[in-house]
Write a protein that holds these residues in place. Structure first.
Motif, PDB file in Angstrom:
ATOM      1  N   VAL A  15      -6.611   9.742  26.514  1.00 54.79           N
ATOM      2  CA  VAL A  15      -5.350   9.443  25.828  1.00 54.79           C
ATOM      3  C   VAL A  15      -5.592   8.407  24.726  1.00 54.79           C
ATOM      4  CG1 VAL A  15      -3.042   8.428  26.098  1.00 54.79           C
ATOM      5  CG2 VAL A  15      -3.883  10.102  27.767  1.00 54.79           C
ATOM      6  N   ALA A  16      -6.408   7.404  25.000  1.00 55.97           N
ATOM      7  CA  ALA A  16      -6.735   6.399  23.985  1.00 55.97           C
ATOM      8  C   ALA A  16      -7.400   7.053  22.782  1.00 55.97           C
ATOM      9  CB  ALA A  16      -7.629   5.305  24.562  1.00 55.97           C
ATOM     10  N   TYR A  17      -8.258   8.033  23.028  1.00 57.78           N
ATOM     11  CA  TYR A  17      -8.897   8.746  21.919  1.00 57.78           C
ATOM     12  C   TYR A  17      -7.838   9.470  21.078  1.00 57.78           C
ATOM     13  CZ  TYR A  17     -11.666  11.888  19.141  1.00 57.78           C
ATOM     14  OH  TYR A  17     -12.196  12.573  18.084  1.00 57.78           O
ATOM     15  N   MET A  18      -6.875  10.104  21.742  1.00 56.81           N
ATOM     16  CA  MET A  18      -5.788  10.778  21.018  1.00 56.81           C
ATOM     17  C   MET A  18      -5.003   9.767  20.184  1.00 56.81           C
ATOM     18  SD  MET A  18      -4.512  13.254  24.100  1.00 56.81           S
ATOM     19  CE  MET A  18      -3.436  14.365  23.227  1.00 56.81           C
ATOM     20  N   LEU A  19      -4.749   8.604  20.774  1.00 57.15           N
ATOM     21  CA  LEU A  19      -4.032   7.558  20.052  1.00 57.15           C
ATOM     22  C   LEU A  19      -4.859   7.000  18.900  1.00 57.15           C
ATOM     23  CD1 LEU A  19      -2.370   5.719  23.059  1.00 57.15           C
ATOM     24  CD2 LEU A  19      -1.169   6.979  21.240  1.00 57.15           C
ATOM     25  N   ASN A  20      -6.182   6.934  19.060  1.00 59.71           N
ATOM     26  CA  ASN A  20      -7.036   6.480  17.960  1.00 59.71           C
ATOM     27  C   ASN A  20      -6.905   7.408  16.759  1.00 59.71           C
ATOM     28  OD1 ASN A  20      -8.069   4.333  19.439  1.00 59.71           O
ATOM     29  ND2 ASN A  20      -9.888   5.438  20.090  1.00 59.71           N
ATOM     30  N   THR A  21      -6.818   8.712  17.028  1.00 61.50           N
ATOM     31  CA  THR A  21      -6.642   9.674  15.945  1.00 61.50           C
ATOM     32  C   THR A  21      -5.288   9.481  15.273  1.00 61.50           C
ATOM     33  OG1 THR A  21      -8.080  11.241  17.068  1.00 61.50           O
ATOM     34  CG2 THR A  21      -6.632  12.134  15.374  1.00 61.50           C
ATOM     35  N   ILE A  22      -4.261   9.255  16.071  1.00 64.23           N
ATOM     36  CA  ILE A  22      -2.934   8.982  15.517  1.00 64.23           C
ATOM     37  C   ILE A  22      -2.984   7.704  14.682  1.00 64.23           C
ATOM     38  CG2 ILE A  22      -0.559   8.322  16.091  1.00 64.23           C
ATOM     39  CD1 ILE A  22      -0.803  10.225  18.534  1.00 64.23           C
ATOM     40  N   LEU A  23      -3.653   6.677  15.183  1.00 67.08           N
ATOM     41  CA  LEU A  23      -3.785   5.428  14.441  1.00 67.08           C
ATOM     42  C   LEU A  23      -4.455   5.680  13.093  1.00 67.08           C
ATOM     43  CD1 LEU A  23      -3.486   2.322  14.346  1.00 67.08           C
ATOM     44  CD2 LEU A  23      -5.732   2.199  15.464  1.00 67.08           C
ATOM     45  N   ALA A  24      -5.518   6.458  13.091  1.00 62.65           N
ATOM     46  CA  ALA A  24      -6.212   6.779  11.844  1.00 62.65           C
ATOM     47  C   ALA A  24      -5.274   7.510  10.882  1.00 62.65           C
ATOM     48  CB  ALA A  24      -7.449   7.622  12.140  1.00 62.65           C
ATOM     49  N   ASP A  25      -4.533   8.488  11.386  1.00 62.84           N
ATOM     50  CA  ASP A  25      -3.597   9.225  10.537  1.00 62.84           C
ATOM     51  C   ASP A  25      -2.519   8.311   9.975  1.00 62.84           C
ATOM     52  OD1 ASP A  25      -4.924  11.635  10.945  1.00 62.84           O
ATOM     53  OD2 ASP A  25      -3.534  12.326  12.509  1.00 62.84           O
ATOM     54  N   GLU A  26      -1.956   7.463  10.827  1.00 64.46           N
ATOM     55  CA  GLU A  26      -0.902   6.545  10.376  1.00 64.46           C
ATOM     56  C   GLU A  26      -1.438   5.587   9.306  1.00 64.46           C
ATOM     57  OE1 GLU A  26       2.182   6.934  11.060  1.00 64.46           O
ATOM     58  OE2 GLU A  26       2.418   7.640  13.122  1.00 64.46           O
ATOM     59  N   TYR A  27      -2.655   5.094   9.512  1.00 65.25           N
ATOM     60  CA  TYR A  27      -3.221   4.134   8.566  1.00 65.25           C
ATOM     61  C   TYR A  27      -3.521   4.789   7.224  1.00 65.25           C
ATOM     62  CZ  TYR A  27      -5.446  -0.113   7.010  1.00 65.25           C
ATOM     63  OH  TYR A  27      -5.734  -1.262   6.315  1.00 65.25           O
ATOM     64  N   VAL A  28      -4.072   5.989   7.262  1.00 59.70           N
ATOM     65  CA  VAL A  28      -4.361   6.689   6.008  1.00 59.70           C
ATOM     66  C   VAL A  28      -3.051   7.053   5.298  1.00 59.70           C
ATOM     67  CG1 VAL A  28      -5.366   8.783   5.001  1.00 59.70           C
ATOM     68  CG2 VAL A  28      -6.642   7.475   6.719  1.00 59.70           C
ATOM     69  N   LEU A  29      -2.050   7.493   6.039  1.00 60.86           N
ATOM     70  CA  LEU A  29      -0.756   7.810   5.430  1.00 60.86           C
ATOM     71  C   LEU A  29      -0.113   6.549   4.849  1.00 60.86           C
ATOM     72  CD1 LEU A  29       1.396   9.846   4.705  1.00 60.86           C
ATOM     73  CD2 LEU A  29       2.279   9.663   7.044  1.00 60.86           C
ATOM     74  N   TYR A  30      -0.232   5.440   5.551  1.00 57.45           N
ATOM     75  CA  TYR A  30       0.251   4.153   5.026  1.00 57.45           C
ATOM     76  C   TYR A  30      -0.418   3.860   3.681  1.00 57.45           C
ATOM     77  CZ  TYR A  30       0.073  -0.919   4.384  1.00 57.45           C
ATOM     78  OH  TYR A  30       0.109  -2.180   3.838  1.00 57.45           O
ATOM     79  N   THR A  31      -1.733   4.023   3.619  1.00 56.50           N
ATOM     80  CA  THR A  31      -2.484   3.731   2.397  1.00 56.50           C
ATOM     81  C   THR A  31      -2.073   4.669   1.267  1.00 56.50           C
ATOM     82  OG1 THR A  31      -4.326   2.915   3.714  1.00 56.50           O
ATOM     83  CG2 THR A  31      -4.809   3.493   1.434  1.00 56.50           C
ATOM     84  N   LYS A  32      -1.883   5.938   1.587  1.00 58.76           N
ATOM     85  CA  LYS A  32      -1.468   6.896   0.568  1.00 58.76           C
ATOM     86  C   LYS A  32      -0.058   6.576   0.050  1.00 58.76           C
ATOM     87  CE  LYS A  32      -2.959  11.249   1.170  1.00 58.76           C
ATOM     88  NZ  LYS A  32      -3.264  12.531   1.855  1.00 58.76           N
ATOM     89  N   THR A  33       0.792   6.081   0.922  1.00 57.50           N
ATOM     90  CA  THR A  33       2.152   5.718   0.511  1.00 57.50           C
ATOM     91  C   THR A  33       2.121   4.470  -0.367  1.00 57.50           C
ATOM     92  OG1 THR A  33       2.991   6.718   2.544  1.00 57.50           O
ATOM     93  CG2 THR A  33       4.496   5.268   1.350  1.00 57.50           C
ATOM     94  N   ARG A  34       1.264   3.513  -0.028  1.00 54.37           N
ATOM     95  CA  ARG A  34       1.083   2.331  -0.901  1.00 54.37           C
ATOM     96  C   ARG A  34       0.577   2.768  -2.271  1.00 54.37           C
ATOM     97  NH1 ARG A  34       1.550  -3.346   1.154  1.00 54.37           N
ATOM     98  NH2 ARG A  34       1.449  -3.664  -1.055  1.00 54.37           N
ATOM     99  N   HIS A  35      -0.361   3.707  -2.273  1.00 53.24           N
ATOM    100  CA  HIS A  35      -0.900   4.229  -3.525  1.00 53.24           C
ATOM    101  C   HIS A  35       0.236   4.787  -4.391  1.00 53.24           C
ATOM    102  CE1 HIS A  35      -3.861   6.198  -6.164  1.00 53.24           C
ATOM    103  NE2 HIS A  35      -3.000   7.203  -6.167  1.00 53.24           N
ATOM    104  N   ALA A  36       1.113   5.585  -3.779  1.00 52.56           N
ATOM    105  CA  ALA A  36       2.247   6.143  -4.512  1.00 52.56           C
ATOM    106  C   ALA A  36       3.145   5.025  -5.034  1.00 52.56           C
ATOM    107  CB  ALA A  36       3.036   7.096  -3.616  1.00 52.56           C
ATOM    108  N   HIS A  37       3.413   4.041  -4.218  1.00 52.01           N
ATOM    109  CA  HIS A  37       4.246   2.892  -4.600  1.00 52.01           C
ATOM    110  C   HIS A  37       3.676   2.188  -5.825  1.00 52.01           C
ATOM    111  CE1 HIS A  37       6.438  -0.924  -4.171  1.00 52.01           C
ATOM    112  NE2 HIS A  37       5.261  -1.536  -4.132  1.00 52.01           N
ATOM    113  N   TRP A  38       2.372   1.977  -5.822  1.00 50.78           N
ATOM    114  CA  TRP A  38       1.732   1.243  -6.922  1.00 50.78           C
ATOM    115  C   TRP A  38       1.608   2.070  -8.200  1.00 50.78           C
ATOM    116  CZ3 TRP A  38      -2.625  -0.317  -3.096  1.00 50.78           C
ATOM    117  CH2 TRP A  38      -2.252  -1.477  -2.409  1.00 50.78           C
ATOM    118  N   ASN A  39       1.493   3.374  -8.081  1.00 56.49           N
ATOM    119  CA  ASN A  39       1.102   4.177  -9.237  1.00 56.49           C
ATOM    120  C   ASN A  39       2.141   5.151  -9.763  1.00 56.49           C
ATOM    121  OD1 ASN A  39      -1.765   3.371  -9.715  1.00 56.49           O
ATOM    122  ND2 ASN A  39      -1.881   3.904  -7.550  1.00 56.49           N
ATOM    123  N   VAL A  40       3.281   5.295  -9.109  1.00 54.63           N
ATOM    124  CA  VAL A  40       4.280   6.245  -9.576  1.00 54.63           C
ATOM    125  C   VAL A  40       4.767   5.840 -10.976  1.00 54.63           C
ATOM    126  CG1 VAL A  40       6.293   5.093  -8.520  1.00 54.63           C
ATOM    127  CG2 VAL A  40       6.311   7.576  -8.902  1.00 54.63           C
TER     128      VAL A  40
END
Length: 157
Positions: A15-40
């Motif tokens: 289950v922790a491994y599944m959550l690690n994958t979710i954490l990775a997805d959330e973090y990358v999506l967070y970064t992509k959203t910041r990118h949009a915020h900075w560059n739109v």
């Protein structure tokens, strides 16, 4: 009645491994959203700049929540950028344009992918791992991403 063949420690590790994958997805999506915020750019810059800020703040809170869930079930959080990029379902890609529609569409696609992923793993969390706490937690994440996707979709209409 079915017997439980895996020990609690083995189940929480998976289950922790599944959550690690979710954490990775959330973090990358967070970064992509910041990118949009900075560059739109464009005529809708101000409203989208603020909209993306609202969304990345929500994602920042989700990142913390996922990490704390991993700790709650007794595991350490592998918070390394290299791990995030290895475990995420997403790709880092340059957008063809810095307009709102491009960013909105790309982020919507990622949220929808997360929603599908959550729906795929929820039965395993409940039935295979019998971790109702994590299943409930992922259900709440699902609801947040459904609402965020709705907001993105509404901007595209």
């Amino acid at each position: 009645m079915e017997t439980i063949t895996a020990t609690l420690e083995e189940r929480t590790k998976e289950v922790a491994y599944m959550l690690n994958t979710i954490l990775a997805d959330e973090y990358v999506l967070y970064t992509k959203t910041r990118h949009a915020h900075w560059n739109v750019e464009g005529g809708d810059f101000q409203s989208l700049h603020l909209f993306f800020e609202t969304q990345y703040r929500q994602l920042d809170a989700l990142v913390d929540d996922v990490a704390e869930r991993i700790r709650t079930i007794g595991h350490y959080v592998p918070a390394h950028l290299k791990m995030f990029l290895q475990e995420t379902h997403f790709t880092e890609q340059e957008t063809a344009a810095n307009d709102g529609k491009t960013y909105l569409g790309a982020l919507l696609s990622d949220h929808e992918a997360l929603i599908l992923h959550f729906k795929e793993i929820l039965p395993s969390l409940e039935e295979k791992y019998r971790d109702l706490g994590t299943a409930s937690f992922v259900s709440k994440l699902l609801e947040v991403h459904e609402k965020m996707a709705w907001m993105l979709r509404a901007h595209l209409r």
